[in-house]
Design an enzyme around this catalytic site. Structure first.
Site, PDB file in Angstrom:
ATOM      1  N   THR A  57      48.096  52.919  40.202  1.00 20.76           N
ATOM      2  CA  THR A  57      47.165  53.000  41.338  1.00 20.76           C
ATOM      3  C   THR A  57      46.236  51.791  41.396  1.00 20.76           C
ATOM      4  O   THR A  57      45.367  51.726  42.263  1.00 20.76           O
ATOM      5  CB  THR A  57      46.307  54.284  41.217  1.00 20.76           C
ATOM      6  OG1 THR A  57      45.736  54.280  39.895  1.00 20.76           O
ATOM      7  CG2 THR A  57      47.136  55.532  41.410  1.00 20.76           C
ATOM      8  N   GLY A  58      46.396  50.845  40.482  1.00 27.96           N
ATOM      9  CA  GLY A  58      45.508  49.675  40.431  1.00 27.96           C
ATOM     10  C   GLY A  58      46.019  48.532  41.292  1.00 27.96           C
ATOM     11  O   GLY A  58      47.104  48.610  41.883  1.00 27.96           O
ATOM     12  N   SER A  86      44.271  60.569  38.960  1.00 26.36           N
ATOM     13  CA  SER A  86      45.214  60.213  40.027  1.00 26.36           C
ATOM     14  C   SER A  86      46.442  61.104  40.104  1.00 26.36           C
ATOM     15  O   SER A  86      47.353  60.839  40.895  1.00 26.36           O
ATOM     16  CB  SER A  86      45.679  58.765  39.825  1.00 26.36           C
ATOM     17  OG  SER A  86      44.583  57.900  39.848  1.00 26.36           O
ATOM     18  N   ARG A 124      49.021  39.320  23.680  1.00 25.67           N
ATOM     19  CA  ARG A 124      49.465  37.955  24.022  1.00 25.67           C
ATOM     20  C   ARG A 124      49.510  36.984  22.847  1.00 25.67           C
ATOM     21  O   ARG A 124      50.420  36.184  22.742  1.00 25.67           O
ATOM     22  CB  ARG A 124      48.550  37.371  25.100  1.00 25.67           C
ATOM     23  CG  ARG A 124      48.794  37.962  26.459  1.00 25.67           C
ATOM     24  CD  ARG A 124      47.904  37.276  27.465  1.00 25.67           C
ATOM     25  NE  ARG A 124      47.847  38.040  28.698  1.00 25.67           N
ATOM     26  CZ  ARG A 124      46.787  38.103  29.477  1.00 25.67           C
ATOM     27  NH1 ARG A 124      45.679  37.444  29.163  1.00 25.67           N
ATOM     28  NH2 ARG A 124      46.824  38.809  30.576  1.00 25.67           N
ATOM     29  N   CYS A 172      46.461  35.262  34.276  1.00 28.07           N
ATOM     30  CA  CYS A 172      46.822  34.755  35.608  1.00 28.07           C
ATOM     31  C   CYS A 172      46.520  33.263  35.778  1.00 28.07           C
ATOM     32  O   CYS A 172      47.347  32.513  36.311  1.00 28.07           O
ATOM     33  CB  CYS A 172      46.113  35.574  36.677  1.00 28.07           C
ATOM     34  SG  CYS A 172      44.373  35.846  36.362  1.00 28.07           S
ATOM     35  N   SER A 226      39.706  39.533  42.919  1.00 21.29           N
ATOM     36  CA  SER A 226      40.767  40.503  42.597  1.00 21.29           C
ATOM     37  C   SER A 226      41.199  40.400  41.142  1.00 21.29           C
ATOM     38  O   SER A 226      41.864  41.293  40.634  1.00 21.29           O
ATOM     39  CB  SER A 226      41.966  40.331  43.529  1.00 21.29           C
ATOM     40  OG  SER A 226      42.253  38.974  43.717  1.00 21.29           O
ATOM     41  N   GLY A 227      40.797  39.322  40.466  1.00 26.20           N
ATOM     42  CA  GLY A 227      41.005  39.238  39.015  1.00 26.20           C
ATOM     43  C   GLY A 227      40.293  40.376  38.303  1.00 26.20           C
ATOM     44  O   GLY A 227      40.656  40.745  37.182  1.00 26.20           O
ATOM     45  N   ARG A 270      34.012  32.136  38.815  1.00 27.62           N
ATOM     46  CA  ARG A 270      34.326  33.190  39.789  1.00 27.62           C
ATOM     47  C   ARG A 270      33.724  32.796  41.140  1.00 27.62           C
ATOM     48  O   ARG A 270      32.556  32.405  41.209  1.00 27.62           O
ATOM     49  CB  ARG A 270      33.706  34.514  39.324  1.00 27.62           C
ATOM     50  CG  ARG A 270      34.106  35.702  40.159  1.00 27.62           C
ATOM     51  CD  ARG A 270      35.513  36.168  39.913  1.00 27.62           C
ATOM     52  NE  ARG A 270      35.681  36.774  38.600  1.00 27.62           N
ATOM     53  CZ  ARG A 270      36.859  37.125  38.100  1.00 27.62           C
ATOM     54  NH1 ARG A 270      37.974  36.898  38.770  1.00 27.62           N
ATOM     55  NH2 ARG A 270      36.938  37.669  36.898  1.00 27.62           N
ATOM     56  N   HIS A 300      43.796  32.409  43.012  1.00 28.37           N
ATOM     57  CA  HIS A 300      42.976  31.509  42.192  1.00 28.37           C
ATOM     58  C   HIS A 300      43.320  30.057  42.522  1.00 28.37           C
ATOM     59  O   HIS A 300      44.485  29.720  42.770  1.00 28.37           O
ATOM     60  CB  HIS A 300      43.283  31.703  40.703  1.00 28.37           C
ATOM     61  CG  HIS A 300      42.797  32.998  40.121  1.00 28.37           C
ATOM     62  ND1 HIS A 300      41.984  33.888  40.790  1.00 28.37           N
ATOM     63  CD2 HIS A 300      43.008  33.537  38.889  1.00 28.37           C
ATOM     64  CE1 HIS A 300      41.731  34.929  39.997  1.00 28.37           C
ATOM     65  NE2 HIS A 300      42.343  34.737  38.842  1.00 28.37           N
TER      66      HIS A 300
HETATM   67  P1  A2P Z   1      43.246  55.466  37.930  1.00 28.58           P
HETATM   68  O1  A2P Z   1      43.331  55.016  39.383  1.00 28.58           O
HETATM   69  O2  A2P Z   1      43.812  56.837  37.720  1.00 28.58           O
HETATM   70  O3  A2P Z   1      41.869  55.276  37.338  1.00 28.58           O
HETATM   71  P2  A2P Z   1      42.458  48.054  38.590  1.00 28.58           P
HETATM   72  O4  A2P Z   1      43.054  46.968  37.738  1.00 28.58           O
HETATM   73  O5  A2P Z   1      42.690  47.853  40.047  1.00 28.58           O
HETATM   74  O6  A2P Z   1      41.025  48.297  38.231  1.00 28.58           O
HETATM   75  O7  A2P Z   1      43.266  49.420  38.206  1.00 28.58           O
HETATM   76  C1  A2P Z   1      43.289  49.959  36.906  1.00 28.58           C
HETATM   77  C2  A2P Z   1      44.486  50.879  36.728  1.00 28.58           C
HETATM   78  O8  A2P Z   1      44.459  51.417  35.393  1.00 28.58           O
HETATM   79  C3  A2P Z   1      44.477  52.091  37.655  1.00 28.58           C
HETATM   80  O9  A2P Z   1      45.788  52.430  38.029  1.00 28.58           O
HETATM   81  C4  A2P Z   1      43.872  53.172  36.764  1.00 28.58           C
HETATM   82  O10 A2P Z   1      44.254  54.494  37.112  1.00 28.58           O
HETATM   83  C5  A2P Z   1      44.518  52.830  35.444  1.00 28.58           C
HETATM   84  N1  A2P Z   1      43.748  53.456  34.347  1.00 28.58           N
HETATM   85  C6  A2P Z   1      42.452  53.270  34.025  1.00 28.58           C
HETATM   86  N2  A2P Z   1      42.106  54.048  32.981  1.00 28.58           N
HETATM   87  C7  A2P Z   1      43.217  54.752  32.637  1.00 28.58           C
HETATM   88  C8  A2P Z   1      43.508  55.749  31.629  1.00 28.58           C
HETATM   89  N3  A2P Z   1      42.577  56.163  30.767  1.00 28.58           N
HETATM   90  N4  A2P Z   1      44.775  56.240  31.583  1.00 28.58           N
HETATM   91  C9  A2P Z   1      45.720  55.827  32.434  1.00 28.58           C
HETATM   92  N5  A2P Z   1      45.501  54.906  33.404  1.00 28.58           N
HETATM   93  C10 A2P Z   1      44.271  54.366  33.508  1.00 28.58           C
END
Ligand code: A2P
Length: 344
Positions: A12-13, A41, A102, A133, A163-164, A240, A247
């Site tokens: 979802t990120g 989510s 890494r 990146c 967006s980074g 930034r 970038h």
């Molecule tokens: P969620 O949307 O459920 O919080 P971004 O890089 O855009 O900030 O997104 C971070 C991603 O990492 C999202 O999909 C977020 O899911 C996921 N995430 C953050 N914390 C956890 C966790 N504890 N377990 C699984 N996924 C996570």
């Protein structure tokens, strides 16, 4: 051709969502999609090739239960640290987008156009790391130039999009701009960056290190040396800027002393290199910019010029969509190369 069960951790990120788009664009050999995120989510829907997939909670057992073959991790270093091992134990290849693995000696750090054969080292741990990146788009242009003249030193200043810092970083810039126009910028949330990012430039990306560089700057230095297998001297200043995506980097390369740079030769080798495009016509105002690179898989190079005082010093500007080239697309290219090398 074999098809794969593909998990995306962080589905979802910002990078996770882009991974699905890139896999579609590259017609990735998918058998099943397993979108994983936090409990928050569960049940959210991911659309992939006109089919809906429900987001599942990331757990210790989800990789085994879903017979995952390839797991892209993009949910932060602490999640990779805790959960990558369960994916590996379940027999999956992990392609990790975070900084966690890494610099581990046993883990290959790969930009497929630059060091594709390092992928073969995946067997040691089951993990391939996707570089930072800013590093990816820089090494893409360094590689053909190093092959041409031999690089001694690199000095780089970055202009890094919000967006980074993920979706939250983009939201913070947009909200601050809206608050600026509503005359309430002073009340706006300033959580994702050390300072207000709207209408500002912040000469700090990631946390301070004891040597007065930032962690992002040290990533660019250490990762570039690991990918190129060469102890090039590098100094980075990471900044930034209030750009949503892509970038930019101002790069100065010092080549070996006896080199007399031929700019046409430089342009030719860059143009011939995979996934690089040269846009270099200053008099007609043509050069790379974030509005050109965003939503593409190309690293754009321009403003190419020889130093006014030293024949072996080159200056140029380098721009790429860091969510794609610097993250999602590089990960998918790693996976496709891995399939080609190990599964064909
Ligand atoms: P969620 O949307 O459920 O919080 P971004 O890089 O855009 O900030 O997104 C971070 C991603 O990492 C999202 O999909 C977020 O899911 C996921 N995430 C953050 N914390 C956890 C966790 N504890 N377990 C699984 N996924 C996570």
């Amino acid at each position: 051709m074999r098809k794969f069960n593909v998990a995306v951790v962080g589905a979802t990120g910002a990078v996770g969502e882009e991974l699905f788009r890139v896999m579609e664009d590259y017609d990735f050999p998918v058998n099943n999609i397993v979108p994983l995120a936090s409990a928050r989510s569960i049940g959210n829907k991911i659309n992939y090739k006109n089919k809906e997939y429900s987001v599942l909670e990331l757990t210790h057992t989800c990789f085994e239960e879903n017979e995952v073959d390839i797991a892209f991790f993009s949910a932060g270093g602490n999640i990779s640290e805790k959960f990558a091992k369960y994916a590996v134990e379940a027999g999956a290849l992990v392609i990790d987008n975070t900084s966690h693995f890494r610099m581990q000696k046993n883990v290959p750090l790969v930009v497929p156009e630059v060091n594709p054969n390092d992928i073969l080292g995946w067997k040691r741990t089951g993990i391939i790391a996707n570089p930072n990146c800013s590093t990816i788009q820089m090494v893409l242009s360094l590689k053909p130039l190093d092959d041409l003249y031999g690089i001694k030193r690199v000095d780089v200043a970055t202009y890094q999009a919000v967006s980074g810092a993920g979706k939250a970083g983009m939201e913070e810039l947009v909200n601050q701009m809206q608050d600026f126009f509503a005359f309430k910028l002073s009340d706006s949330k300033k959580e994702q960056f050390a300072h207000q990012i709207a209408l500002n430039v912040i000469p700090q990306v990631d946390i301070a290190q004891d040597n007065s560089f930032t962690k992002e700057e040290m990533k660019m230095i250490n990762e570039t040396q690991k990918i190129l297998h060469k102890d090039i001297a590098i100094a980075a200043t990471c900044v930034r800027v209030p750009v949503l995506r892509s970038h930019s980097e101002a790069i100065t390369i010092t080549f070996n002393e006896d080199i007399d740079i031929d700019i046409n030769e430089v342009k030719n080798v860059l143009e011939e290199f995979e996934n690089i495009e040269v846009i270099d016509d200053l008099k007609n105002n043509f050069y790379p910019m974030p509005i050109i690179s965003t939503d593409t898989d190309i690293t754009y190079v321009g403003r190419l010029r020889k130093d006014l005082y030293s024949n072996n010093i080159l200056h140029y500007f380098n721009v790429a969509d860091q969510v794609r080239v610097g993250a999602a697309t590089n990960s998918v290219r790693i996976a496709l190369k891995w399939i080609e090398l190990e599964n064909d």
